[in-house]
Design an enzyme around this catalytic site. Structure first.
Site, PDB file in Angstrom:
ATOM      1  N   LYS A  26       0.187  14.269   9.520  1.00  0.00           N
ATOM      2  CA  LYS A  26       1.175  13.844   8.519  1.00  0.00           C
ATOM      3  C   LYS A  26       1.298  14.956   7.472  1.00  0.00           C
ATOM      4  CE  LYS A  26       2.282   9.405   6.360  1.00  0.00           C
ATOM      5  NZ  LYS A  26       1.685   8.201   5.764  1.00  0.00           N
TER       6      LYS A  26
HETATM    7  O1  G3P Z   1       2.275   5.299   3.866  1.00  0.00           O
HETATM    8  C1  G3P Z   1       3.317   5.541   2.986  1.00  0.00           C
HETATM    9  C2  G3P Z   1       4.016   4.335   2.437  1.00  0.00           C
HETATM   10  O2  G3P Z   1       4.166   3.370   3.433  1.00  0.00           O
HETATM   11  C3  G3P Z   1       3.474   3.814   1.151  1.00  0.00           C
HETATM   12  O3  G3P Z   1       3.989   2.560   0.789  1.00  0.00           O
HETATM   13  O4  G3P Z   1       4.076   0.570  -0.689  1.00  0.00           O
HETATM   14  O5  G3P Z   1       2.739   2.600  -1.389  1.00  0.00           O
HETATM   15  O6  G3P Z   1       5.216   2.664  -1.400  1.00  0.00           O
HETATM   16  P1  G3P Z   1       3.999   2.076  -0.740  1.00  0.00           P
END
Ligand code: G3P
Length: 218
Positions: free
Chosen positions: A87
Site C-alpha cells: 500500500k
Molecule cells: O484504510 C483506509 C480507510 O478505510 C480509513 O477509513 O474511516 O479512517 O476514514 P476511515
C-alpha cells in the site's frame, strides 16, 4: 463486488472469514497502532498472522515517503507472502514506486486518493487497486460516492486494469451504493459487514415461523 475488511484486529478478521464472505484485508498504520502493533519485527509477524487467516489479498502500507525507502520496505513486505499488496500513498514518489512495483510484478494499492485526477495517475502507473476514501470526503461536505461513479466511468472508458477499492466506508448505505455504482471492492469495518444482516422483518418473520412450528409440534 469483493468484501475486504479494514482492520488489523485478528479476531475481527477471523470472524469475517468464518462468515464465509471475506475476500481480503486492508490495514494502515493507524489501524496497526490501534492494535498496539509496533516495531519492525512485530509488524512483520502481524502481517504474517493476517495472511494465515485470509485467502485473499492483504494490504500492508509502507511508512517511507521517498522512492528508495518505499521500494526497500515494499520488497520486504511483498516477500512475506503472495497475498501481500504493497500500500503506497498518492504522492509523487508513491506514483514512481507503484510503476516500479508494477514492472516487478508486485501488487500495489494506491491509498489516500481523493480526486479523479489522482486515480487516473494511479491507474496509469499500474496500481492493482486504487483506494478512494469516500467517508473522509463526506466528512468535508464532498460527495464520496460521486467520486466512485466518476472512477467507474473513467476506468471503463480506457479499460484500465486497476480495481476500484472503495475505502473509508462507514455504513451499509455506502456499501450498497458502491455495489450499485460498480466498485470492484469495498473495504470496511466488521460492524458494517454484520450490519448487512439486520432487518426487523427478518426477526419478526423468524419468530413467527418458530412459534408456529412450536405450536404445531407441541
Ligand atoms: O484504510 C483506509 C480507510 O478505510 C480509513 O477509513 O474511516 O479512517 O476514514 P476511515
Amino acid at each position: 463486488m469483493k468484501f475486504f475488511i479494514d482492520t488489523a484486529n485478528l479476531n475481527e478478521i477471523r470472524e469475517a472469514h468464518d462468515l464465509g464472505v471475506l475476500d481480503g484485508v486492508t490495514t494502515n498504520p493507524s489501524l496497526m497502532a490501534k492494535e498496539g502493533i509496533s516495531g519492525q519485527e512485530r509488524i512483520i509477524q502481524h502481517y504474517k498472522d493476517i495472511c494465515k487467516i485470509v485467502d485473499g489479498d492483504v494490504s500492508a502500507e509502507v511508512i517511507s515517503t521517498d522512492f528508495e525507502g518505499m521500494i526497500k520496505e515494499g520488497k520486504i513486505l511483498a516477500e512475506l507472502d503472495d497475498k501481500i499488496v504493497v500500500k503506497v500513498p498518492m504522492i509523487k514518489d508513491g506514483v514512481k514506486a507503484i510503476r516500479y512495483f508494477s514492472s516487478e510484478g508486485i501488487k500495489t494499492n494506491c491509498t489516500l486518493v481523493f480526486s479523479a485526477g489522482q486515480a487516473i495517475l494511479a491507474a496509469k502507473a499500474g496500481a492493482t487497486y486504487v483506494s478512494p476514501f469516500i467517508g473522509r470526503l463526506d466528512d468535508v461536505s464532498t460527495d464520496g460516492l460521486q467520486l466512485i461513479e466518476q472512477l467507474v466511468t473513467i476506468y471503463d472508458n480506457y479499460g484500465y486494469g486497476t480495481q476500484i477499492l472503495a475505502a473509508s466506508v462507514r455504513h451499509t448505505m455506502h456499501l450498497v451504493q458502491c455495489a450499485e455504482i460498480g466498485a470492484d471492492v469495498v473495504t470496511c469495518p466488521l460492524s458494517v459487514i454484520t450490519a448487512l444482516l439486520n432487518h426487523p422483518l427478518t426477526d419478526i418473520g423468524l419468530a413467527k415461523f418458530l412459534a408456529d412450528h412450536k405450536k404445531a409440534n407441541s
